[in-house]
Design a protein around this motif. Structure first.
Motif, short mmCIF file in Angstrom:
data_model
loop_
_atom_site.label_atom_id
_atom_site.label_comp_id
_atom_site.label_asym_id
_atom_site.label_seq_id
_atom_site.Cartn_x
_atom_site.Cartn_y
_atom_site.Cartn_z
N THR A 258 55.78 -28.45 -18.41
CA THR A 258 54.34 -28.31 -18.20
C THR A 258 53.80 -29.36 -17.25
N ARG B 139 44.79 -26.57 -19.25
CA ARG B 139 44.34 -25.46 -18.40
C ARG B 139 43.38 -25.93 -17.32
N THR C 183 45.47 -27.78 -14.55
CA THR C 183 46.39 -27.01 -13.71
C THR C 183 45.77 -26.67 -12.35
N GLU D 122 50.91 -24.64 -16.48
CA GLU D 122 50.93 -24.04 -17.81
C GLU D 122 51.99 -22.94 -17.84
N THR E 141 54.07 -23.54 -23.20
CA THR E 141 53.26 -24.76 -23.24
C THR E 141 52.58 -24.95 -24.59
#
Length: 299
Positions: free
Chosen positions: A53, A161, A164, A171, A175
């Motif tokens: 991740t 989130r 990212t 993700e 994850t």
């Protein structure tokens, strides 16, 4: 190995930043140019691991020792190496160099080779930061317990989130499962290391910290000791800029100072318009900057 380059590199950095550590000698298959040494390493991660991740699956890194300010020729040599080990256009690959933030000598060469400063390892010394603010109305702060696992994971996923967007995190289908296991491990540690901010009875903010010895994995990135690592700090999106994050982090800092932690490290994404001003206000300043190029090789 050019011992003079190693020594000159160490002496130069010691003058730039007293919080930088004394780097160990490079090992492995090295590349070199006049006044520079580099240790290239390529790794591929299990896509189901939580570590996947935190970046690309295929990671090509270069650890550098630089006697002067001529990094460009060494980067050229590394490009030749990457052409043999990386696939052009592989979007799940990255070429990365972690560079001392105050060492500006190599910035031009990194930019000219297509690298961008993406992540910062920031450091806060004990007692540094903004004065402790009053808690916003209705907000309380406490240590998390096992019954908070679901809430902690939800806050963690929200942070991932959001981050990212900035090009470093990825993700993956695994994850959330990985974050749940990691959070459960944190909750099982002997000393509390997750703090929650609650509005009413609803968790709305979270901070997690690795305390010694769990922070040993990053302790060698600074000369200060003992070291803690702040792994996660976040507030629900609808409650950002309300003072909850500032109050929560200040509370955590007080506890870390009372424990005798000399320095706290954390990572933030430079393109994140919230992280840079927020963590600077909390007393953190750049120690290392990670320069990334993703994909590692352009098609």
């Amino acid at each position: 190995m050019d011992i003079d380059v190693e020594r000159q590199h160490a002496a130069r950095l010691a003058l730039l930043d007293p919080l930088l550590p004394a780097d160990p000698p490079l090992s492995g298959d090295l590349i070199d140019t006049i006044g520079a040494l580099g240790a290239p390493v390529s790794t591929e991660l299990d896509p189901d691991s939580l570590d996947a991740t935190w970046g690309a699956l295929r990671r090509h890194t270069l650890t550098v020792r630089l006697a002067g300010d001529e990094l460009g020729p060494l980067l050229d040599r590394w490009e030749e190496h990457l052409a043999r080990v990386a696939t052009p256009g592989d979007e799940d690959s990255v070429a990365a160099i972690v560079w001392p933030s105050r060492d500006t000598a190599a910035v031009r060469a990194l930019v000219h080779h297509g690298f961008a400063p993406l992540l910062v390892t920031a450091v806060r010394r004990a007692g540094i930061g903004s004065p402790s603010p009053a808690l916003p109305p209705g907000v309380t702060i406490r240590h998390a317990t096992n019954v908070d696992l679901v809430a902690c994971v939800a806050l963690n996923v929200e942070v991932v989130r959001y981050d990212t967007q900035f090009g470093a995190l990825t993700e993956r289908p695994s994850t959330e499962v990985g974050l749940r296991q990691h959070t459960a491990d944190l909750l099982a540690r002997e000393h509390p290391c997750i703090w929650l901010a609650e509005l009413g009875s609803r968790p709305v903010g979270i901070v997690t910290v690795d305390l010694p010895p769990h922070s040993d994995w990053i302790a060698d990135r600074t000369s200060a000791s003992p070291v803690a690592y702040l792994g996660l700090g976040g507030v629900r999106a609808d409650l950002r800029s309300t003072g909850i994050g500032t109050a929560l982090v200040a509370h955590v800092h007080r506890e870390l100072d009372q424990l005798g932690i000399a320095a706290t490290l954390l990572h933030y994404a430079l393109p994140n318009p919230r992280s840079v001003p927020f963590w600077s206000t909390q007393g953190y300043r750049p120690l290392w900057t990670s320069w990334h190029r993703r994909p590692a090789l352009r098609p």
